[in-house]
Design a protein around this motif. Structure first.
Motif, PDB file in Angstrom:
ATOM      1  N   GLU A  96       0.844  -1.188   0.000  1.00 40.88           N
ATOM      2  CA  GLU A  96       0.000   0.000   0.000  1.00 40.88           C
ATOM      3  C   GLU A  96       0.887   1.248   0.000  1.00 40.88           C
ATOM      4  N   SER A  97       0.372   2.302  -0.580  1.00 41.48           N
ATOM      5  CA  SER A  97       1.088   3.582  -0.616  1.00 41.48           C
ATOM      6  C   SER A  97       0.511   4.463   0.484  1.00 41.48           C
ATOM      7  N   ASP A  98       1.110   4.394   1.662  1.00 41.17           N
ATOM      8  CA  ASP A  98       0.560   5.109   2.808  1.00 41.17           C
ATOM      9  C   ASP A  98       1.412   6.293   3.254  1.00 41.17           C
ATOM     10  N   LYS A  99       2.457   6.589   2.498  1.00 43.60           N
ATOM     11  CA  LYS A  99       3.336   7.697   2.851  1.00 43.60           C
ATOM     12  C   LYS A  99       3.173   8.822   1.836  1.00 43.60           C
ATOM     13  N   PRO A 100       3.578  10.049   2.201  1.00 51.34           N
ATOM     14  CA  PRO A 100       3.309  11.194   1.335  1.00 51.34           C
ATOM     15  C   PRO A 100       4.122  11.261   0.043  1.00 51.34           C
ATOM     16  N   VAL A 101       5.185  10.476  -0.057  1.00 49.82           N
ATOM     17  CA  VAL A 101       6.057  10.540  -1.228  1.00 49.82           C
ATOM     18  C   VAL A 101       6.344   9.132  -1.726  1.00 49.82           C
ATOM     19  N   VAL A 126      -0.910   7.496  -4.814  1.00 55.49           N
ATOM     20  CA  VAL A 126       0.011   8.302  -4.010  1.00 55.49           C
ATOM     21  C   VAL A 126      -0.698   9.546  -3.457  1.00 55.49           C
ATOM     22  N   ILE A 127      -0.402   9.879  -2.226  1.00 58.46           N
ATOM     23  CA  ILE A 127      -1.027  11.018  -1.558  1.00 58.46           C
ATOM     24  C   ILE A 127      -0.521  12.323  -2.165  1.00 58.46           C
TER      25      ILE A 127
END
Length: 143
Positions: free
Chosen positions: A11-16, A113-114
């Motif tokens: 999962e893409s759970d970080k800001p970058v 992505v966030i």
């Protein structure tokens, strides 16, 4: 193939997002060897993992790290060629693998992505291929 990714977050759970291509981890062991390493060559993969452990992990607290394995050309072999001939080697198999991995990332991972940022780290000789493939419209920042 997922088994050709050294690091592929579930999962893409970080800001970058960090799209990471490790430094050259392949060197010919014999003059008769093919100067381009196969993607599944275990000694290359182990060296790539060691390199990534010392570099890519610096981003793991702030970024989702995407690190594909890719076929590489032996750096000494490449540097023995005249500069004007080097692109025919780097734009071939290594560039194709890097571009295919980046395309996979853009199509399957980038949507989640966030922040619309991407950091490319240590691109061996493939950086211009990836940078060229990105449109400014995507709002991607390269560091």
């Amino acid at each position: 193939q997922n088994d050709n990714w050294m690091m592929l977050p579930k999962e893409s759970d970080k800001p970058v997002d960090v799209f990471y291509l490790y430094l050259t981890a392949w060197g010919m062991e014999d003059e008769e060897d093919n100067p381009i390493c196969t993607i599944d060559y275990e000694p290359m993969r182990k060296r790539a993992q060691a390199i990534a452990a010392g570099q890519a992990t610096a981003f793991e607290t702030v970024g989702n790290i995407y690190a594909p394995y890719y076929r590489q050309i032996d750096a000494a072999y490449l540097l023995s060629k005249p500069i004007r001939e080097q692109p025919q080697y780097t734009d071939g198999v290594p560039g194709t693998d890097a571009l295919a991995a980046f395309d996979y990332y853009m199509k399957r991972c980038f949507e989640t992505v966030i922040s619309r940022s991407c950091i490319c780290q240590h691109l061996q000789v493939c950086n211009r291929i990836i940078l060229y493939s990105c449109s400014i419209e995507l709002g991607i920042e390269f560091f």
